[in-house]
Enzyme design. Sequence first.
Site, PDB file in Angstrom:
ATOM      1  N   SER A 116       0.796  -1.233   0.000  1.00 40.07           N
ATOM      2  CA  SER A 116       0.000   0.000   0.000  1.00 40.07           C
ATOM      3  C   SER A 116       0.827   1.281   0.000  1.00 40.07           C
ATOM      4  CB  SER A 116      -0.954   0.008   1.196  1.00 40.07           C
ATOM      5  OG  SER A 116      -2.014  -0.902   0.976  1.00 40.07           O
ATOM      6  N   GLY A 363       2.685 -11.993   2.581  1.00 40.69           N
ATOM      7  CA  GLY A 363       4.002 -12.424   3.036  1.00 40.69           C
ATOM      8  C   GLY A 363       5.100 -11.395   2.923  1.00 40.69           C
TER       9      GLY A 363
END
Length: 518
Positions: A116, A363
């Site tokens: 993000s 991950g």
Amino acid sequence: MPENVYQEVSRVVDEEVKNVYREVSRLVDEEVAKLMDRTNREVDRVVNRALGVAAPEGFDTRHWQDRLDALLATHRIPGAVLAVLTDGEIHELASGILHTGTGVEATTDSVFQIGSISKGYTAALAVLLADAGKLDLDAPVANVLPDFAVADAEASRTITPRQLLNHTSGIEGDYVNDTGRGDDCLARYVEAARNVGMTNPPGATMSYSGTAYNILGRIVEVVTGRTWDEALKELLFTPLGLGRTMTLPEEVLRFRAAMGHMGDPGEDPVPTPLWNMLPRSAGPYGGISATAADVVRFARLFVDGGTAPDGTRVLSSAGVEAMLNREVEMPDEWFLGAHWGLGWGLFEWDGARGFGHDGSTFGQLAYLRAIPEKGLAIALLTNGGGAAPKVYEALCRELTAELAGVTMPAFGPPEQPPTVNTAPFTGAYKREGFLMTITDRPSDEGVLQLTYEGADGLAGSFDPLVWHLTPVSDSPARTVFAGRRNEKDGWIPVVFYALADGSRYVHFGARATAKSAS
């Protein structure tokens, strides 16, 4: 008890005691090493002052390399890269491995997914276009995208690009749709989003929305006549010299790339089944991959007032100021900052204003923090492990203290938590795809329990997650709890508050969720 059972129980207990002893011993050794390091560094400063010797300036590469190595080992993080801008120079460090299955070493030129943090790049494109007079941030989105719509007809007519940028559009934030690998993926995504619902009325509160950023990505495409990927390269990557920043997997393959790993804190994480589990349509809200140094080079654009290192003007000073302006007050002031600007979370530590963003993919976890007035920017990219936030918190707190002289605040419950009437907060809180249930917790840690699970089409898609909530503060405007799943977890804020119309909400993970009618 039969003798064989007794012996087995005794063996298990002995082994557990040994494990606990080894863990305690390791933690003590690490704390002693940190104390000795700090002591030696302070002794050096005192001696240098007494002898009139100038203290060494700049970035202590050896110390921070040792610190990064130790933190990864302690928290079982496979690999990480760290880049720090200070005194006008970028310093790069790497530690660990990129993939536990191959053992390939992490190097400073390794590429990680930044998740993000990509939103900051998309926001910069939108503000750059506004700078050029090509986009009005305060006109309806429908002026640029005539067919734009979400499930709420009135919101569809009124939502503006500014509300998309500062997360006040109210559009449900976690809409994922694989619309293919073609250049039309964002156009198809926006078309398919017509049935996406709302968390709240536009402008009523801040609720983090990846969906909004994909709509922004499509706006960029329509205004520039290029794909979002192409616009990034032409308007940001090339002028800023971001040669190791990219959006497509075929570009990543040219470089050493980190593999994501999954695992709870205290566990050895295992590789994810795929390198990237996000579709191409996730690009504007989370699809960029980069080196840590390139992330810092992008952050430097805002530290240096909109210019590239060679003096090229990339973003106007007014554009930089607009992105770092406190647009929205956060219900939860600890997650990424007390305010939100255009694309960035905004914080203030010891009077010094800064900006930043976190990123997570499957991950991989990434962190960016910058304090422009101190000339400081820090990017940490990791390839998994549930304790990565603890590595970030330790490094960021120590780096900002040493290099900027500011204290990064910690979040958690006070020693004596306040007494809070919990009755108004219990119940169900639901948004599209997710259900939070708040119940009393009369024993063990905390006074409330938050159960987070999939709903609607996501029902049963993951095991329910449970946080135990301990009161932090209580006021007429909001009640703040600190939540964690277990003692290995870090504390995260859970904030209960009401909108102007009296409707009750919980703010969790930067997202607003309304309380369901009883």
